[in-house]
Design an enzyme around this catalytic site. Structure first.
Site, PDB file in Angstrom:
ATOM      1  N   TYR A   9       5.247   3.369   3.356  1.00 17.69           N
ATOM      2  CA  TYR A   9       4.147   3.353   2.398  1.00 17.69           C
ATOM      3  C   TYR A   9       2.969   4.212   2.863  1.00 17.69           C
ATOM      4  CZ  TYR A   9       0.757   1.408  -0.904  1.00 17.69           C
ATOM      5  OH  TYR A   9      -0.185   1.247  -1.882  1.00 17.69           O
ATOM      6  N   LYS A  58       1.618   7.700   0.961  1.00 22.31           N
ATOM      7  CA  LYS A  58       0.296   7.772   0.350  1.00 22.31           C
ATOM      8  C   LYS A  58      -0.585   8.812   1.048  1.00 22.31           C
ATOM      9  CE  LYS A  58       0.568   4.722  -2.993  1.00 22.31           C
ATOM     10  NZ  LYS A  58       0.442   5.109  -4.414  1.00 22.31           N
TER      11      LYS A  58
END
Length: 245
Positions: A163, A167
């Site tokens: 994650y 991002k």
């Protein structure tokens, strides 16, 4: 009437973002990869008296779905004022850089990074037709490389390999795209909605969906003199609202 397309908008922050934009008299195209869930979300908004909305089926993991959504939207409007790239996945936990499954890395990047690029490129022509186009990439406070190297940061120990890296890549794309469009009316920014209680984190977040969506909406409504190429995060920077990259 201004128009907005929001990906992953059939629930949680995306859905609340749609609601808040509708309340500000935008016409909203509610993106959902599941057509039925999209229609159910529209029905919920209609029941609240918010009728300037319709569902658009778009799965950002599938290029053919993005192209189909662009064709559908092109039949409905020649101008798109706001694109909110909200759809995203975590990849599940735990996540380690040394032992993380490479296929999960690819899956998370497909949604959180490549899907954003393909969606943005597909709708860029409609955005160019707007007098004040806005692109909002929904990121995470956990994507700050600067803060991840600061042991005093409150989230220093939270380093999800899938994650966080996806991002951070999205943030880099935001910077590059904003730079390319710097001499136009575009405003391109990344927004951290905060640690929000949603299905995404099993409702362990401390923030509300309404507050999270308001941060996204604020970036979508920037005026002509508003900033571009910024990483907005009230969580990372409560005083300034601008997070270090």
């Amino acid at each position: 009437m201004k128009t907005a397309l929001i990906t992953g908008a059939n629930k949680s922050i995306g859905f609340e973002t749609a609601r808040q934009l509708l309340q500000k008299d935008y016409y909203v195209y509610l993106g959902s990869r599941d057509a039925q869930k999209g229609e159910q979300a529209v029905a919920q908004l209609n029941s609240e008296g918010l009728t300037q909305v319709e569902a658009i089926t778009i799965d950002v993991d599938r290029p053919e779905s993005i192209k189909a959504a662009r064709q559908v939207l092109g039949l409905k409007t020649q101008v798109l004022d706001v694109l909110i790239n909200n759809a995203g996945i975590s990849g599940g936990f735990p996540q380690t850089a040394a032992e993380g499954d490479i296929n999960t890395f690819r899956q998370v990047f497909e949604t959180n990074f490549f899907g954003v690029i393909e969606t943005t490129q597909a709708f860029l022509d409609l955005l160019r037709a707007s007098s004040q186009p806005r692109i909002v990439n929904v990121t995470s406070g956990l994507s700050s490389l600067t803060l991840h190297n600061d042991p005093s940061w409150k989230y220093y120990a939270v380093k999800g390999a899938y994650y966080t890296t996806s991002k951070a890549a999205l943030n880099a794309y935001t910077i590059v795209l904003a730079h390319e469009l710097r001499d136009t009316a575009f405003r391109v920014n990344a927004v951290d909605p905060g640690y929000t209680a949603t299905d995404f984190n099993h409702h362990n977040g401390t923030g509300t969906v309404a507050d999270a969506a308001s941060r996204v909406v604020k970036a979508a409504l920037l005026d002509a003199d508003g900033p571009t190429s910024q990483f907005f995060s009230d969580d990372n920077a409560p005083e300034t609202g601008i997070s270090p990259w």
